[in-house]
Design an enzyme around this catalytic site. Sequence first.
Site, PDB file in Angstrom:
ATOM      1  N   GLU A 156      64.061  25.835 -17.347  1.00 18.39           N
ATOM      2  CA  GLU A 156      63.513  25.317 -18.611  1.00 18.39           C
ATOM      3  C   GLU A 156      64.580  24.606 -19.417  1.00 18.39           C
ATOM      4  O   GLU A 156      65.765  24.795 -19.212  1.00 18.39           O
ATOM      5  CB  GLU A 156      62.895  26.457 -19.449  1.00 18.39           C
ATOM      6  N   GLU A 299      68.078  26.776 -17.594  1.00 12.04           N
ATOM      7  CA  GLU A 299      67.872  25.618 -16.708  1.00 12.04           C
ATOM      8  C   GLU A 299      67.377  26.003 -15.317  1.00 12.04           C
ATOM      9  O   GLU A 299      66.899  25.163 -14.566  1.00 12.04           O
ATOM     10  CB  GLU A 299      69.172  24.799 -16.531  1.00 12.04           C
TER      11      GLU A 299
END
Length: 342
Positions: A156, A299
Site C-alpha cells: 500500500e 509498500e
Amino acid sequence: MAGARVHVDRLTKPPGSLGKLEELAEKLAGITGEIRPMFSKRSVIVMAADHGVCEEGVSAFPAEVTPQMVHNFLTGGAAVNVLARQASADVVCVDIGVNAELSHPALVQRKLRYGTGNMAKGPAMSRDEAEAAILVGVEVVDAAVSQGVRLFVTGEMGIGNTTASAAIMSSLTGVTPQQTVGRGTGVNDERLLHKIAVVERALETNHPDADDPLDVLAKVGGLEIAGLTGVILGAAARRCPVVIDGFISSVAALLAVRLKPEAAGYLIASHVSHEQGHCALLKELGLNPMLELDMRLGEGTGGVLALHLVDAACRIVTEMATFESAGVTDGKQGANDGETAR
C-alpha cells in the site's frame, strides 16, 4: 494438509526439525490443494490512495508524497521494487484513490474518488464507496489469476494510512488508540499525542459499529485499505495464498476475516512491524510472523522478503529426498530397538 504432513515427515530429517517451514508447507498445501505447490508467477498488489485526515497534521510527510511515490513505484525505484526484483515478483500499482491526476502505461487506474474525507470531521467515505473499493481488489486479483498469478503480496501507499488503520483496529478490537496509534512516518512525541487525539475524535464523531466491518471501513478507513481487503478475499476465493505485509495490510486482513472468517486460512504473516499495535493485531488474527526485522516501511516490503521463505518451503517438499528414496534409515527402527532393550 494431512497429505503434506505425511510427506514432510518422510523427508530425510528428524520430524519437525525445519520448524515454521514445515508448518508453511502444510498450509500452502491446504490452500492450493497440492502437496507440492509452486508459484512461478507472483504479484505484489500496491493499492494507493490519499486520506483527508492528513488535514489534521498526523504525518511527518505531506500528502503530496502519495502521488510522488506512486510514480516511484511505476519507474521501479522504490524499496518494494528492489526487493520484488530479487524475489522474482511483479509489482502492480493501483490508483484507487490518489488525490491527483496520474497517468502511466503500467498504472492500473481504478480511482473511485480523490482521497477520502477527513474522518475527524465525518465519514471517510460512503458505504457504497467502501464496497466498490473492496470489489476493485477482487477484480485486480481475478485479472492477475487469469494471467497465471497464484501468489499475492499485499502492499500500500497512502500518507495518513497508519492513522486510519489505527482507528479501524480500535473500532474492531476495542483496543484503545493509545495502544493502536504508532509513529507511522516517524512523528515525534508531540505529534504522536496529537495523532492519538485525532483518532479518538474520529471514533467519537463517527461511532463506527464494531459488529459491521463495512461500517467501520466506510467511517474511519481508507480506499487502499478497502482495496487490500478485496485482494485478500479475492485471493482466498481463488485458493491463492496471500502474504500479508505490515500493520496496514494486517488491518485489511482483519477486515477481510471479519467479513468472511474462512479467509483467515489463506493468510501468511510475513513479519512483525515496528509499528505499535501490529503484534497485537497478528495475535488477533491468529498469525505467527516469519520475520522480525524492525521494519515499518509498508509498500509490501516485508511481504516480498517472506517470499524467499515461501520458496524454501516449496523447494523442500519438491526437491528433498525421502528416507526411502535416499536409502537412509529413518530412526524409527532405532527407536523400536531402544524400547525392546528397556
